[in-house]
Design an enzyme around this catalytic site. Structure first.
Site, PDB file in Angstrom:
ATOM      1  N   GLY A 116      43.380  21.416 -39.528  1.00 51.93           N
ATOM      2  CA  GLY A 116      43.601  21.462 -40.973  1.00 51.93           C
ATOM      3  C   GLY A 116      44.981  20.966 -41.336  1.00 51.93           C
ATOM      4  O   GLY A 116      45.543  20.056 -40.704  1.00 51.93           O
ATOM      5  N   SER A 117      45.591  21.590 -42.335  1.00 50.12           N
ATOM      6  CA  SER A 117      46.839  21.094 -42.925  1.00 50.12           C
ATOM      7  C   SER A 117      48.023  21.106 -41.970  1.00 50.12           C
ATOM      8  O   SER A 117      49.069  20.502 -42.269  1.00 50.12           O
ATOM      9  CB  SER A 117      47.176  21.909 -44.177  1.00 50.12           C
ATOM     10  OG  SER A 117      46.178  21.747 -45.159  1.00 50.12           O
ATOM     11  N   ILE A 118      47.927  21.780 -40.847  1.00 47.37           N
ATOM     12  CA  ILE A 118      49.024  21.781 -39.870  1.00 47.37           C
ATOM     13  C   ILE A 118      49.328  20.358 -39.403  1.00 47.37           C
ATOM     14  O   ILE A 118      50.448  20.052 -38.988  1.00 47.37           O
ATOM     15  CB  ILE A 118      48.657  22.691 -38.674  1.00 47.37           C
ATOM     16  CG1 ILE A 118      48.791  24.159 -39.082  1.00 47.37           C
ATOM     17  CG2 ILE A 118      49.547  22.430 -37.480  1.00 47.37           C
ATOM     18  CD1 ILE A 118      48.462  25.133 -37.986  1.00 47.37           C
ATOM     19  N   ILE A 119      48.353  19.459 -39.488  1.00 49.28           N
ATOM     20  CA  ILE A 119      48.534  18.096 -39.002  1.00 49.28           C
ATOM     21  C   ILE A 119      49.316  17.225 -39.997  1.00 49.28           C
ATOM     22  O   ILE A 119      49.837  16.160 -39.641  1.00 49.28           O
ATOM     23  CB  ILE A 119      47.156  17.451 -38.698  1.00 49.28           C
ATOM     24  CG1 ILE A 119      47.253  16.495 -37.509  1.00 49.28           C
ATOM     25  CG2 ILE A 119      46.590  16.745 -39.902  1.00 49.28           C
ATOM     26  CD1 ILE A 119      47.335  17.148 -36.187  1.00 49.28           C
ATOM     27  N   LYS A 120      49.420  17.663 -41.241  1.00 48.58           N
ATOM     28  CA  LYS A 120      50.034  16.829 -42.289  1.00 48.58           C
ATOM     29  C   LYS A 120      51.463  16.380 -41.979  1.00 48.58           C
ATOM     30  O   LYS A 120      51.827  15.232 -42.269  1.00 48.58           O
ATOM     31  CB  LYS A 120      49.985  17.553 -43.631  1.00 48.58           C
ATOM     32  CG  LYS A 120      48.580  17.686 -44.200  1.00 48.58           C
ATOM     33  CD  LYS A 120      48.565  18.531 -45.466  1.00 48.58           C
ATOM     34  CE  LYS A 120      47.146  18.673 -46.001  1.00 48.58           C
ATOM     35  NZ  LYS A 120      47.062  19.574 -47.166  1.00 48.58           N
TER      36      LYS A 120
END
Length: 591
Positions: free
Chosen positions: A312-316
């Protein structure tokens, strides 16, 4: 009539008392040489037998000695003591205790009084019927129970049951029980590693057994020790990278989170920024390695290493870091995020909290899907794939621990525009929590990444440069803004310390489809930000309470873990802020 005369004469002679051998008809005279030959042959035969006996018993007695030894001599194994496992400070995590195996000669034992057999069954903690079933065997030797404690052995020996004997062996004991088990692992009844570092370092820990020669009587009892044939060599002790204090903190933090948010499971890992050492690795649910009778698959799973999930957003931050490193954007570049929605390939993606305009820093702080998609559209897919590859995604890690998951990243040539957009904000790829934590090392360090280690290291390893030090510093500033009251992880704040990180919420795949009610909430953070010491990753699987996002379940777990870890490691505070401000309605990241 003349033919009958000799016959008549013989009968008459016998009747008159003449010896039968004197009969002219039976009188036989053998040649002398024949009798001498018979005597010589008999003499030669006896001499041959005597010579063979002397040869076998005096000159060449090896064969008979060997046959005799096979009947009364035995070679017994002298087990080597398995090496200890200790934490980085020398605290024992696994050690071997002397125990014994109980074996029997069934025929002799069954001849014992019934009350003694019943008491033996009680001491061995098995039904008497099961014991008798083992003894009712055609074999001359059977094991009754392995790894019996020495106090029980003493009581068994007092029974003085014929045909019962014992054999020395060792049993592994784990002082920290369920807290450390997913890292240390356990051994089986043969003292062979089955999980964790017990399995990974089996060759080093096991040592080399020795042997000795003994004489046994008919009942299998040793009556004479003939000496040692080979000395045993104990296994080497193993010093792990883990810190018992931090491990206890991590375990309790994740256990409390699972119970508080009614989750299926949880996991946490703490990495040393400078050395790449794994300082803590915790999973819940867990099990007690000293008593595995009720062990289940759910308890056994080492979710930090073997389970993969969509981050999820951890990759942003990685998408943003790549844009910064290639000079395509700056922290202050403004993006039009419009109404918080964008359609690509017929699929519409949205922001949970739409903003008309956001800077690059604001995209990370507010966790905008639309903003990060627009940044990804400036980056060739191949460059993104190469970054993921350098970070280790989609590859089985090589850090000396059994069963690591590789995760999944498809080749960039197969990415469709909508799939690339999804991957920019953490969907369409899978990683393990340990892979995710390691990749954040490039932000905690000066843009390089180093190998992870589960054993203690004495010097900092060489790193591989992934992004520039300037880009790493810029992203750290953005990550710190995420935990501010205006960010999606305000619950991750730690009193007295500057911390930063990124939340992630991913929908679970159920029956081949994304579920609308089941999630994985995660957070990866750095502490303290002024001089990074730890990278801490937390994952809460399938929380069923009112809160299910990474900012709601994983961020506060990180805060609890980080606060205790920083103090336990005597890291000096780097912030004068002691009052934590959390908005009444904290901002959550977009799915």
């Amino acid at each position: 009539m003349k033919r009958d005369k000799p016959f008549t004469t013989g009968r008459v002679a016998a009747a008159k008392g003449m010896a039968f051998s004197k009969s002219p008809v039976l009188a036989v005279r053998l040649p002398d040489w024949r009798s001498r030959m018979v005597l010589f042959m008999l003499f030669a035969g006896f001499m041959t037998l005597a010579g063979a006996a002397v040869y076998r018993q005096v000159i060449d007695d090896e064969f008979l000695q060997k046959q005799g030894k096979n009947r009364y001599e035995r070679t017994l194994e002298m087990p080597a003591t398995r090496g200890k496992i200790m934490d980085r400070n020398g605290q024992v995590l696994a050690s071997s205790l002397p125990v014994k195996a109980v074996w029997a000669l069934p025929e002799d034992v069954l001849a014992s009084p019934p009350e003694k057999i019943a008491e033996l069954a009680r001491l061995l903690e098995m039904p008497e019927s099961e014991l008798r079933k083992k003894l009712d065997s055609d074999r001359t030797f059977v094991y009754l129970k392995r790894q019996v404690e020495m106090d029980v052995i003493a009581k068994i020996e007092k029974l003085k049951i014929n045909g019962i004997d014992t054999r020395k062996e060792y049993k592994r004991f784990y002082p920290q029980g369920e807290v450390m088990t997913h890292l240390v692992g356990f051994t089986n009844v043969e003292d062979a590693g089955q999980e964790g570092m017990e399995l990974a370092q089996q060759k080093s820990l096991i040592g080399t057994p020795g042997s000795r020669r003994v004489i046994k009587d008919r009942l299998g009892r040793v009556v004479e020790d003939l000496g040692i044939l080979r000395e045993p060599h104990d296994g080497k002790d193993l010093v792990l990278s883990v810190d018992s204090k931090l491990q206890y903190i991590a375990f309790n933090s994740i256990k409390n989170a699972v119970e508080k948010f009614n989750a299926s499971a949880g996991a946490a890992v703490v990495l040393d920024v400078h050395t790449g050492e794994v300082l803590a690795l915790a999973n819940y649910p867990t099990y007690n390695p000293n008593d595995r009778r009720k062990l289940t698959g759910e308890q056994l799973r080492n979710r930090v290493i073997t389970d993969t999930y969509e981050p999820g957003s951890i990759i942003k931050p990685f998408t943003v870091a790549l844009g910064l490193d290639k000079k395509l954007i700056t922290p202050n570049t403004v993006f039009d995020t419009g109404a918080g929605r964008i359609t690509i390939g017929g699929r519409t993606m949205r922001d949970s909290h739409p903003k008309p305009m956001l800077t690059t820093s604001g995209i990370i702080q507010k966790s905008s899907n639309i903003g990060v998609i627009k940044i990804s559209q400036m980056i060739p897919p191949q460059d993104m794939w190469e970054l993921y590859t350098k970070l280790g995604y989609g590859q089985a890690p090589r850090f000396g621990f059994p069963g690591p998951a590789a995760g999944r990243v498809r080749p960039w040539k197969s990415w469709r525009p909508v799939e690339y957009a999804n991957m920019a904000f953490g969907h369409g790829l899978s990683v393990s929590l340990l892979q995710m934590a390691r990749s954040y090392m490039i932000f905690a360090r000066n843009g390089d990444i180093i190998p992870l280690s589960f054993v203690k290291v004495n010097e900092e390893p060489a790193g591989q440069q992934i992004i520039s030090p300037q880009t790493a510093a810029q992203v750290r500033t953005m990550l710190e803004s995420v935990v501010s009251p205006q960010g999606t992880a305000s619950r991750a704040q730690v009193a007295g310390y500057r911390v930063g990180g990124k939340t992630g919420t991913a929908q679970k795949v159920v029956d081949g489809r994304y579920s609308q009610s089941r999630y994985v909430g995660s957070f990866v953070g750095i502490a303290p930000m002024s001089r990074p010491r730890f990278v801490i990753a937390v994952m809460v699987d399938d929380p069923r309470g009112a809160v299910h996002t990474g900012g709601g379940v994983a961020a506060p777990t990180f805060a609890d873990l980080a606060a205790s870890a920083l103090r336990a490691d005597n890291v000096p505070p780097d912030s004068s802020v002691t009052d934590i401000i959390i908005p009444a309605e904290p901002l959550e990241e977009s799915l």
